[in-house]
Design a protein around this motif. Structure first.
Motif, short mmCIF file in Angstrom:
data_model
loop_
_atom_site.label_atom_id
_atom_site.label_comp_id
_atom_site.label_asym_id
_atom_site.label_seq_id
_atom_site.Cartn_x
_atom_site.Cartn_y
_atom_site.Cartn_z
N ARG A 37 0.71 -1.14 -0.03
CA ARG A 37 -0.11 0.06 0.22
C ARG A 37 0.90 1.30 -0.11
NH1 ARG A 37 -2.59 0.30 5.28
NH2 ARG A 37 -0.93 1.06 5.90
N LEU A 38 0.57 2.32 -1.01
CA LEU A 38 1.17 3.54 -0.77
C LEU A 38 0.11 4.54 -0.26
CD1 LEU A 38 3.91 4.99 -1.17
CD2 LEU A 38 3.02 5.54 -3.54
N ARG A 39 0.49 5.36 0.86
CA ARG A 39 -0.71 6.10 1.33
C ARG A 39 -0.02 7.44 1.30
NH1 ARG A 39 -2.99 4.33 6.95
NH2 ARG A 39 -4.40 3.16 5.48
N LEU A 40 -0.72 8.59 1.13
CA LEU A 40 -0.20 9.94 1.37
C LEU A 40 -1.53 10.72 2.12
CD1 LEU A 40 1.30 12.33 0.21
CD2 LEU A 40 -0.24 12.69 -1.73
N GLU A 41 -0.89 11.32 3.06
CA GLU A 41 -1.64 12.15 3.83
C GLU A 41 -1.27 13.60 4.16
OE1 GLU A 41 -2.88 8.77 7.46
OE2 GLU A 41 -0.95 9.95 7.72
N GLN A 42 -2.47 14.46 4.39
CA GLN A 42 -2.13 16.00 4.71
C GLN A 42 -2.77 16.28 5.96
OE1 GLN A 42 -4.38 15.20 1.69
NE2 GLN A 42 -2.54 14.57 0.78
N ARG A 43 -2.16 16.60 6.93
CA ARG A 43 -2.49 16.70 8.39
C ARG A 43 -2.87 18.28 8.61
NH1 ARG A 43 2.42 14.68 11.37
NH2 ARG A 43 1.09 14.53 12.99
N TRP A 44 -3.73 18.56 9.46
CA TRP A 44 -4.01 19.73 9.95
C TRP A 44 -4.24 19.62 11.46
CZ3 TRP A 44 -6.38 17.92 5.79
CH2 TRP A 44 -6.18 18.66 4.59
N ARG A 45 -3.89 20.82 12.48
CA ARG A 45 -4.44 20.66 13.70
C ARG A 45 -4.94 22.12 14.05
NH1 ARG A 45 0.36 17.48 17.19
NH2 ARG A 45 0.11 15.38 16.22
N GLU A 46 -6.15 21.90 14.87
CA GLU A 46 -6.88 22.96 15.15
C GLU A 46 -5.95 23.80 16.00
OE1 GLU A 46 -10.74 21.83 16.64
OE2 GLU A 46 -11.26 20.78 15.14
N GLY A 47 -5.94 25.23 15.68
CA GLY A 47 -5.11 26.37 16.37
C GLY A 47 -3.74 26.34 16.27
N ILE A 48 -3.25 25.61 15.04
CA ILE A 48 -1.81 25.52 14.83
C ILE A 48 -1.72 25.45 13.29
CG2 ILE A 48 0.29 23.98 14.93
CD1 ILE A 48 -0.68 22.43 17.08
N ASP A 49 -0.75 26.64 12.82
CA ASP A 49 -0.89 26.79 11.47
C ASP A 49 -0.04 25.75 10.83
OD1 ASP A 49 -2.23 29.26 11.58
OD2 ASP A 49 -0.29 30.32 12.04
N GLY A 50 -0.21 25.68 9.54
CA GLY A 50 0.69 24.67 8.54
C GLY A 50 -0.29 23.39 8.07
#
Length: 226
Positions: free
Chosen positions: A120-133
């Protein structure tokens, strides 16, 4: 949990060589997943993972993954979806993480002896509430399943997964390989369309400015296929 986790350091010593300058934690991971066949090509998958840690005084993460898959061929499926990932400290909520997830799965692509290799090849985009980027991460994964007897459904499972961070943010600070997971487990059917898997997972993190963390994990999962 304590009876299980007391055995993990001994299992870790047998399964993996000692790592200098590393911290240790004993954990329990429980997983329930269901995959539903919507049509000849379309699939829906829902997974819930609960993670517990001795060092973090109990529950520290509940990961919920929802994916829609399109089966290109008998062995290849493309998936896209969303991960809802609240995190905790001693059972108290700390931060909410959201992820976009895209992946390609390759089922039973190579026969090695009596067993089958999948990937399996997995790509993720991660965001955290209250933290930029936005943190980007790649997760290549391989799994080998070896039945205990020809034609049998009870099998030994060996797998490896690497976490490769493609950038850095305020909460993703290691660029390159950030951690790896190695699993040894037994899988067996327990009812019609239901499989259980129980095993030991070793998670090793890579840190340039601190001791490398090592997690010795008792892993248990149930999977439903409809």
């Amino acid at each position: 949990m304590r009876l299980i986790t007391r055995m993990l350091p001994a299992l870790a010593a047998l399964a993996f060589p000692a790592v200098a300058h590393a911290s240790e934690d004993e954990q329990l991971w429980t997983t329930a997943s269901a995959t539903v066949k919507l049509s000849d090509h379309w699939r829906f998958s829902q997974e819930v993972v609960g993670r517990f840690s001795n060092d973090r005084d109990g529950l520290y993460e509940i990961e919920m993954n929802s994916l829609i898959g399109y089966r290109i061929s008998k062995k290849v499926t493309v998936w896209a979806g969303y991960t809802h990932d609240p995190q905790y400290d001693g059972g108290d909520f700390t931060v909410m993480e959201h992820r976009g997830r895209q992946q390609v799965t390759f089922d039973n692509i190579v026969r090695i002896g009596p067993g089958q290799l999948s990937a399996r090849l997995r790509l993720e985009q991660r965001w955290r509430e209250g933290i930029d980027g936005t943190a980007w991460r790649l997760r290549p994964y391989v799994k080998y399943v070896l039945p205990f007897r020809e034609g049998g459904k009870t099998a030994l499972v060996l797998s490896h997964e690497s976490f490769i961070d493609l950038n850095t943010t305020n909460f993703q600070r290691v660029e390159g390989e950030e951690r790896m997971r190695n699993l040894i487990a037994i899988t067996t059917p327990v009812a019609k369309n239901v499989n259980a898997e129980i095993g030991y997972l070793h998670q090793h993190g890579f840190r340039s400015d601190a001791d490398d963390p090592n997690d010795n994990v008792a892993s248990f999962s149930l999977s439903f296929n409809f």
